[in-house]
Design a protein around this motif. Structure first.
Motif, short mmCIF file in Angstrom:
data_model
loop_
_atom_site.label_atom_id
_atom_site.label_comp_id
_atom_site.label_asym_id
_atom_site.label_seq_id
_atom_site.Cartn_x
_atom_site.Cartn_y
_atom_site.Cartn_z
N ARG A 262 0.83 -1.20 0.00
CA ARG A 262 0.00 0.00 0.00
C ARG A 262 0.87 1.25 0.00
O ARG A 262 0.37 2.35 0.17
CB ARG A 262 -0.93 0.01 1.21
N GLY A 263 2.16 1.11 -0.18
CA GLY A 263 3.05 2.26 -0.18
C GLY A 263 3.23 2.79 1.23
O GLY A 263 2.57 2.36 2.17
N ALA A 264 4.14 3.74 1.38
CA ALA A 264 4.44 4.29 2.71
C ALA A 264 3.27 5.07 3.28
O ALA A 264 3.05 5.09 4.48
CB ALA A 264 5.69 5.16 2.64
N ASN A 265 2.49 5.72 2.43
CA ASN A 265 1.34 6.48 2.93
C ASN A 265 0.02 5.76 2.69
O ASN A 265 -1.04 6.35 2.84
CB ASN A 265 1.29 7.91 2.38
N GLY A 266 0.08 4.49 2.32
CA GLY A 266 -1.11 3.68 2.21
C GLY A 266 -1.96 3.94 0.98
O GLY A 266 -3.10 3.50 0.91
N ASP A 267 -1.43 4.64 -0.03
CA ASP A 267 -2.26 5.02 -1.17
C ASP A 267 -2.01 4.23 -2.45
O ASP A 267 -2.82 4.23 -3.34
CB ASP A 267 -2.12 6.51 -1.46
N ALA A 268 -0.87 3.55 -2.56
CA ALA A 268 -0.54 2.83 -3.79
C ALA A 268 -0.82 1.34 -3.59
O ALA A 268 -0.02 0.62 -3.03
CB ALA A 268 0.94 3.04 -4.15
N ASP A 269 -1.98 0.87 -4.04
CA ASP A 269 -2.39 -0.51 -3.85
C ASP A 269 -1.84 -1.37 -4.99
O ASP A 269 -2.26 -1.22 -6.13
CB ASP A 269 -3.91 -0.59 -3.79
N GLU A 270 -0.89 -2.26 -4.68
CA GLU A 270 -0.30 -3.14 -5.67
C GLU A 270 -0.42 -4.59 -5.19
O GLU A 270 -0.31 -4.86 -4.01
CB GLU A 270 1.19 -2.83 -5.88
N ARG A 271 -0.57 -5.50 -6.16
CA ARG A 271 -0.67 -6.94 -5.86
C ARG A 271 0.02 -7.70 -6.98
O ARG A 271 -0.32 -7.52 -8.15
CB ARG A 271 -2.14 -7.32 -5.77
N TRP A 272 1.01 -8.53 -6.62
CA TRP A 272 1.79 -9.27 -7.61
C TRP A 272 1.88 -10.74 -7.23
O TRP A 272 2.07 -11.07 -6.06
CB TRP A 272 3.22 -8.74 -7.66
N ASP A 273 1.80 -11.63 -8.22
CA ASP A 273 2.20 -13.02 -8.02
C ASP A 273 3.72 -13.04 -7.93
O ASP A 273 4.40 -12.27 -8.63
CB ASP A 273 1.78 -13.89 -9.21
N ILE A 274 4.26 -13.92 -7.09
CA ILE A 274 5.72 -14.03 -6.99
C ILE A 274 6.08 -15.50 -6.93
O ILE A 274 5.34 -16.32 -6.37
CB ILE A 274 6.24 -13.22 -5.77
N GLU A 275 7.21 -15.85 -7.54
CA GLU A 275 7.61 -17.25 -7.68
C GLU A 275 9.12 -17.37 -7.50
O GLU A 275 9.82 -16.36 -7.41
CB GLU A 275 7.19 -17.77 -9.05
N PRO A 276 9.65 -18.60 -7.46
CA PRO A 276 11.09 -18.79 -7.29
C PRO A 276 11.88 -18.01 -8.35
O PRO A 276 11.48 -17.93 -9.51
CB PRO A 276 11.28 -20.30 -7.46
N GLY A 277 12.99 -17.44 -7.90
CA GLY A 277 13.82 -16.65 -8.79
C GLY A 277 13.41 -15.19 -8.87
O GLY A 277 14.02 -14.41 -9.59
N GLN A 278 12.39 -14.80 -8.11
CA GLN A 278 11.95 -13.41 -8.08
C GLN A 278 12.04 -12.89 -6.64
O GLN A 278 12.04 -13.67 -5.69
CB GLN A 278 10.51 -13.26 -8.57
N ALA A 279 12.10 -11.57 -6.53
CA ALA A 279 12.16 -10.95 -5.20
C ALA A 279 11.34 -9.67 -5.20
O ALA A 279 11.32 -8.94 -6.19
CB ALA A 279 13.61 -10.64 -4.83
N ALA A 280 10.66 -9.43 -4.10
CA ALA A 280 9.99 -8.15 -3.87
C ALA A 280 10.96 -7.27 -3.11
O ALA A 280 11.65 -7.74 -2.19
CB ALA A 280 8.71 -8.35 -3.06
N VAL A 281 11.03 -6.00 -3.49
CA VAL A 281 11.87 -5.03 -2.78
C VAL A 281 10.95 -3.95 -2.23
O VAL A 281 10.26 -3.28 -3.00
CB VAL A 281 12.92 -4.41 -3.74
N TRP A 282 10.92 -3.84 -0.91
CA TRP A 282 10.09 -2.84 -0.25
C TRP A 282 10.96 -1.74 0.34
O TRP A 282 12.00 -2.01 0.95
CB TRP A 282 9.24 -3.47 0.85
N GLU A 283 10.51 -0.51 0.17
CA GLU A 283 11.22 0.66 0.71
C GLU A 283 10.84 0.85 2.18
O GLU A 283 9.77 0.40 2.61
CB GLU A 283 10.85 1.91 -0.10
N PRO A 284 11.68 1.54 2.95
CA PRO A 284 11.35 1.80 4.35
C PRO A 284 9.98 2.49 4.48
O PRO A 284 9.67 3.41 3.73
CB PRO A 284 12.46 2.74 4.82
N GLY A 285 9.16 1.98 5.39
CA GLY A 285 7.84 2.54 5.62
C GLY A 285 6.76 1.97 4.74
O GLY A 285 5.57 2.18 5.00
#
Length: 129
Positions: free
Chosen positions: A69-92
């Motif tokens: 939902r992003g740092a301020n809760g406004d960016a709603d994203e949803r992704w499938d994730i599988e082996p060989g992939q990584a999610a990178v989240w920013e602080p907050g």
């Protein structure tokens, strides 16, 4: 949230055989970095929470869905994730992980401001609805 493809290479140096390795982004100039392993059973949830620092969630086995939902809760994203992939989240950044099958992941949390994404492809396309 960014979803990246982890570069993979066969390792043959030092007489190695039968070894494939996925490479996480290099952490630059960090005072603190922790690495943990998460095992989430199918249907299990790593609950919604803000990232306390830059965070990499690299899937080793299984499949899941990551949301942000992003740092301020406004960016709603949803992704499938599988082996060989990584999610990178920013602080907050407020995020959550749900395992669609039994899932094994490495989680790297670091005080670094940036990652060296040299051979890592940023995956394109719209997130899931």
């Amino acid at each position: 949230m960014r979803i990246i493809q982890l570069p993979a290479r066969e390792i043959s140096r030092f007489g190695s055989a039968g070894v494939d390795m996925d490479f996480l982004p290099q952490v630059l100039d960090a005072e603190r970095t922790t690495v943990n392993v998460a095992r989430i059973v199918a249907g299990g949830v790593l609950g919604e929470h803000p990232a306390t620092s830059l965070q990499i969630f690299a899937v080793l086995a299984g499949e899941g869905v990551v949301t942000s939902r992003g740092a301020n809760g406004d960016a709603d994203e949803r992704w499938d994730i599988e082996p060989g992939q990584a999610a990178v989240w920013e602080p907050g950044e407020i995020h959550r992980t749900t395992a669609t099958t039994d899932l094994l992941a490495v989680i790297v949390e670091t005080s670094a401001d940036t990652l060296a994404l040299r051979d890592h492809d940023l995956l394109a396309g719209p997130p899931l609805d």
